[in-house]
Design a protein around this motif. Sequence first.
Motif, PDB file in Angstrom:
ATOM      1  N   THR A 154       0.820  -1.215   0.000  1.00 21.04           N
ATOM      2  CA  THR A 154       0.000   0.000   0.000  1.00 21.04           C
ATOM      3  C   THR A 154       0.853   1.265   0.000  1.00 21.04           C
ATOM      4  O   THR A 154       0.314   2.368  -0.097  1.00 21.04           O
ATOM      5  N   ARG A 193      -1.020   5.190  10.193  1.00 23.61           N
ATOM      6  CA  ARG A 193      -2.057   5.911  10.915  1.00 23.61           C
ATOM      7  C   ARG A 193      -2.981   6.677   9.981  1.00 23.61           C
ATOM      8  O   ARG A 193      -4.166   6.859  10.283  1.00 23.61           O
ATOM      9  N   ARG A 194      -2.451   7.123   8.823  1.00 23.72           N
ATOM     10  CA  ARG A 194      -3.261   7.894   7.894  1.00 23.72           C
ATOM     11  C   ARG A 194      -4.148   7.033   6.995  1.00 23.72           C
ATOM     12  O   ARG A 194      -4.962   7.565   6.238  1.00 23.72           O
ATOM     13  N   LEU A 195      -3.991   5.713   7.077  1.00 26.70           N
ATOM     14  CA  LEU A 195      -4.884   4.834   6.317  1.00 26.70           C
ATOM     15  C   LEU A 195      -6.290   4.908   6.907  1.00 26.70           C
ATOM     16  O   LEU A 195      -6.461   5.175   8.093  1.00 26.70           O
ATOM     17  N   PRO A 196      -7.325   4.691   6.096  1.00 27.86           N
ATOM     18  CA  PRO A 196      -8.699   4.736   6.626  1.00 27.86           C
ATOM     19  C   PRO A 196      -8.890   3.728   7.760  1.00 27.86           C
ATOM     20  O   PRO A 196      -8.540   2.550   7.620  1.00 27.86           O
ATOM     21  N   ARG A 197      -9.431   4.185   8.865  1.00 24.45           N
ATOM     22  CA  ARG A 197      -9.603   3.313  10.028  1.00 24.45           C
ATOM     23  C   ARG A 197     -10.559   2.169   9.725  1.00 24.45           C
ATOM     24  O   ARG A 197     -10.337   1.045  10.168  1.00 24.45           O
ATOM     25  N   ALA A 198     -11.618   2.463   8.983  1.00 25.97           N
ATOM     26  CA  ALA A 198     -12.555   1.392   8.653  1.00 25.97           C
ATOM     27  C   ALA A 198     -11.892   0.322   7.789  1.00 25.97           C
ATOM     28  O   ALA A 198     -12.135  -0.875   7.953  1.00 25.97           O
ATOM     29  N   GLY A 199     -11.018   0.763   6.869  1.00 23.35           N
ATOM     30  CA  GLY A 199     -10.318  -0.205   6.029  1.00 23.35           C
ATOM     31  C   GLY A 199      -9.343  -1.058   6.823  1.00 23.35           C
ATOM     32  O   GLY A 199      -9.186  -2.252   6.558  1.00 23.35           O
ATOM     33  N   THR A 222      -9.683  -1.935   9.929  1.00 21.70           N
ATOM     34  CA  THR A 222     -10.467  -2.900  10.699  1.00 21.70           C
ATOM     35  C   THR A 222     -10.933  -4.048   9.820  1.00 21.70           C
ATOM     36  O   THR A 222     -10.927  -5.222  10.247  1.00 21.70           O
ATOM     37  N   ARG A 223     -11.346  -3.752   8.559  1.00 24.37           N
ATOM     38  CA  ARG A 223     -11.847  -4.809   7.686  1.00 24.37           C
ATOM     39  C   ARG A 223     -10.724  -5.689   7.155  1.00 24.37           C
ATOM     40  O   ARG A 223     -10.867  -6.913   7.078  1.00 24.37           O
ATOM     41  N   ARG A 224      -9.602  -5.084   6.771  1.00 21.73           N
ATOM     42  CA  ARG A 224      -8.538  -5.831   6.106  1.00 21.73           C
ATOM     43  C   ARG A 224      -7.623  -6.533   7.091  1.00 21.73           C
ATOM     44  O   ARG A 224      -7.100  -7.614   6.792  1.00 21.73           O
TER      45      ARG A 224
END
Length: 338
Positions: free
Chosen positions: A30, A39-45, A47-49
Amino acid sequence: MTRGLEPMLDPLPMQVLSAVLPHMPVLLRTGARTLGDVRRLPRAGITRRFDKSLLRALDQAYGLQPEAHLWVELPESFLTKLELPFRVEHAPELLVGARKMLLQMCGWLAARHAGITAFTLHWWHDSMRSKDAGTGGSLVVRTAVAMRDIDHLFRLLSEHLSKVTLLAPVGDLELAATEVHALHEVSASLLPDTVLERETVGMLQERLAARFGPEKVCRPIVGDDNRLEWICTWRSASEKRPRKPGPPSRYPAPSFVLAEPLRLSVRDGRPQYQGPLKLLAGPHAVEDGWWHRDEAKRESHVVVRDYWIAWSDHAGPLWIYQTRLESDSAWWLHGSFS
């Protein structure tokens, strides 16, 4: 988020966080290289990945969540084994390995605040033995009272082994705590009892000061200053004891004091520290230090503050204050309670 942590943690390589290691290949693809990138990655992503432990570890590192440490749980019973580096033919020679096992057992007893009235030493014969020798033997050592004195237990074991004749060479040992009892002990001093039997603490301080120099041995002195930064001073142990401090304040003192007070943000008129703070008790007005001036730095140490006991949902009870001399009336964190 604790603003002071971001510039320090963001540039670090992401592998410094152990929770990142299982997901390194995916994160590298990524384009992430540092903790700030993760830390700047989407938090929801995230959690899912990935699993939730990665997001939780990031929040704990940046001060968004409290760290929950697991307690070390000792086993309910003690049993340890030891393979000897050489074959032992005489029972007293078993003491070399047995002492290491006794040290482990006494450490286990100390952690459980317990003592022992009986322990069992097993030994196992070498495989190259006669059929009449059997697989091994055992010895039970008992004490009159519960204890964990390593020297006394070692002497008892030595006396018992001096009367034992081994039927074959021994290669392995096993030590088990047979009878364990709780001990109710009272510790009256941080110094060993053998020192206190010979001299008082004051005599010990004087002897150490004479040996290492008066400036090397100091003792903390609690004064009657109302300012936390100067309430405790260190004096040479050889100096004459100062007068006793005044009566204690009716407000509790914090268990831990920050070296430098931390300025708190304010939202809707309420101080914030990992969330809004709830004021429990106060104000406790402190006005002191008008006489204290540092001529070298050309600054005065006048303190005019209102102290409060505040509650944080993440950090528990805190000792905060609001300044009354400055125009903005800022809030500061000065300590915490254990």
